[in-house]
Design an enzyme around this catalytic site. Structure first.
Site, PDB file in Angstrom:
ATOM      1  NE  ARG A 101     -53.374 103.719  45.253  1.00  0.00           N
ATOM      2  CZ  ARG A 101     -54.234 103.196  46.104  1.00  0.00           C
ATOM      3  NH1 ARG A 101     -53.873 103.054  47.379  1.00  0.00           N
ATOM      4  NH2 ARG A 101     -55.430 102.816  45.728  1.00  0.00           N
ATOM      5  CD  GLN A 131     -57.940 100.631  54.213  1.00  0.00           C
ATOM      6  OE1 GLN A 131     -57.786 101.389  53.276  1.00  0.00           O
ATOM      7  NE2 GLN A 131     -58.852 100.848  55.150  1.00  0.00           N
ATOM      8  CG  ASP A 221     -61.772  95.354  49.077  1.00  0.00           C
ATOM      9  OD1 ASP A 221     -62.325  96.358  48.574  1.00  0.00           O
ATOM     10  OD2 ASP A 221     -60.556  95.126  48.966  1.00  0.00           O
ATOM     11  CB  CYS A 261     -60.554  99.082  52.463  1.00  0.00           C
ATOM     12  SG  CYS A 261     -60.828  97.884  51.139  1.00  0.00           S
ATOM     13  NE  ARG A 289     -55.145 104.383  54.849  1.00  0.00           N
ATOM     14  CZ  ARG A 289     -55.075 104.251  53.517  1.00  0.00           C
ATOM     15  NH1 ARG A 289     -56.137 103.894  52.817  1.00  0.00           N
ATOM     16  NH2 ARG A 289     -53.922 104.447  52.877  1.00  0.00           N
TER      17      ARG A 289
END
Length: 306
Positions: A101, A131, A221, A261, A289
């Site tokens: 990440r 995602q 988002d 998300c 997820r």
């Protein structure tokens, strides 16, 4: 060694394989069975950014699969004490998969270049494949086959939007990306997408009402993501007309679902009335997820099991 850096790395057939594994394991999970398919396998989580959903979903799913995980934060000295190449070469001697990440997409690409272990993109500034795969799996649970369906994105043409566009193209779903002028999907990305997927049905618009009129799902988002805090004030002005609220949802067909998300900034990109409504699937979307990442890990590592 397989990697999942963007959705360019998987074919539509491979996505179907991941989803078939996901469906099998999720069905078993809901009946109380947590099948240890990957005993003894080890996952490293190499995180440069904060995380709730990505960290917990990956740690939980690897534990359910019988393996283990270790979180590597600032204390590991990634990119500080030694080169990324040296760090990755050593780390991949000890683990089976590395989830990265990172702040820059080039970082996860460099890790993949030097890793003997599988590498999964857990988020970069350009891509968020896990995602998107979970989002599209969630949509299939609610609307069935995605072919002939339409997803409308309302907001910044960011990393999640780009991954969704790739996923929709591979699964035959139309996508409308509705952004304020200047915040659309990057032209270079669209050119590459259409070159790789000539049949991709992607529409770019600046009109939210027009964009949702035939949508099966409306997705938004945050207006300013991590690292864009300095742009917050300007983005608040630029995105003010792009809030997903009851009025905008009313312009969509009956039965359209709302997606996000997360984390959400309630009162900015979405109102409480929408995110907490029966149309909202944000909680099962987040839960998936974990399930879809089980499918990804088994797809990546299953052939090594035994």
């Amino acid at each position: 060694m397989r990697h999942l850096i963007t959705l360019e790395d998987v074919s539509s057939a491979e996505i179907e394989t991941i989803y078939a594994i996901t469906e099998d394991l999720k069905t078993k999970f809901l009946s109380g069975i947590r099948e240890p398919i990957l005993p003894g396998r080890m996952m490293a989580l190499l995180f440069e950014k904060q995380s709730l959903r990505t960290r917990v979903s990956f740690e939980a799913c690897m534990t359910h699969l019988g393996g283990g995980s270790i979180l590597l934060g600032d204390d590991a000295g990634f990119g500080k004490r030694e080169s990324i190449a040296d760090f990755t070469r050593v780390l991949s001697e000890m683990v089976d998969v590395i989830v990265v990440r990172s702040k820059k997409h080039s970082t996860v690409e460099e890790v993949a270049k030097y890793s003997k272990a599988a590498v999964v993109n857990g988020l970069t500034d350009q891509s968020h494949p896990c995602q998107a795969l979970a989002d599209l799996y969630t949509l299939r649970e609610h609307v069935g086959s995605l072919k002939g369906r339409k997803l409308t994105w309302v907001g910044d043409g960011n990393n999640v939007a780009m991954s969704l566009a790739r996923g929709c193209a591979k699964l035959g779903m139309a996508m409308s990306v509705c952004s304020p002028p200047g915040y659309e999907l990057p032209a270079a990305f669209l050119e590459r997408l259409l070159k790789q997927s000539p049949d991709a049905d992607v529409t770019i618009t600046n009109d939210p009402t027009e964009a949702v009129t035939d949508a099966d799902a409306i997705y938004t988002d945050v207006w300013a993501s991590m690292g864009q805090e300095a742009e917050q004030a300007q983005r608040m002005k630029d995105f003010a007309a792009y809030q997903v609220n009851a009025k905008l949802m009313a312009a969509a067909p009956q039965g359209a679902v709302f997606m996000h998300c997360l984390p959400a900034k309630r009162g900015e990109e979405v109102t409480d009335e929408v995110i907490d409504s029966p149309a909202s699937v944000v909680v099962p979307q987040a839960g998936n997820r974990m399930h879809v990442q089980k499918g990804i890990l088994v797809w990546l590592l299953g052939s090594q099991a035994g």
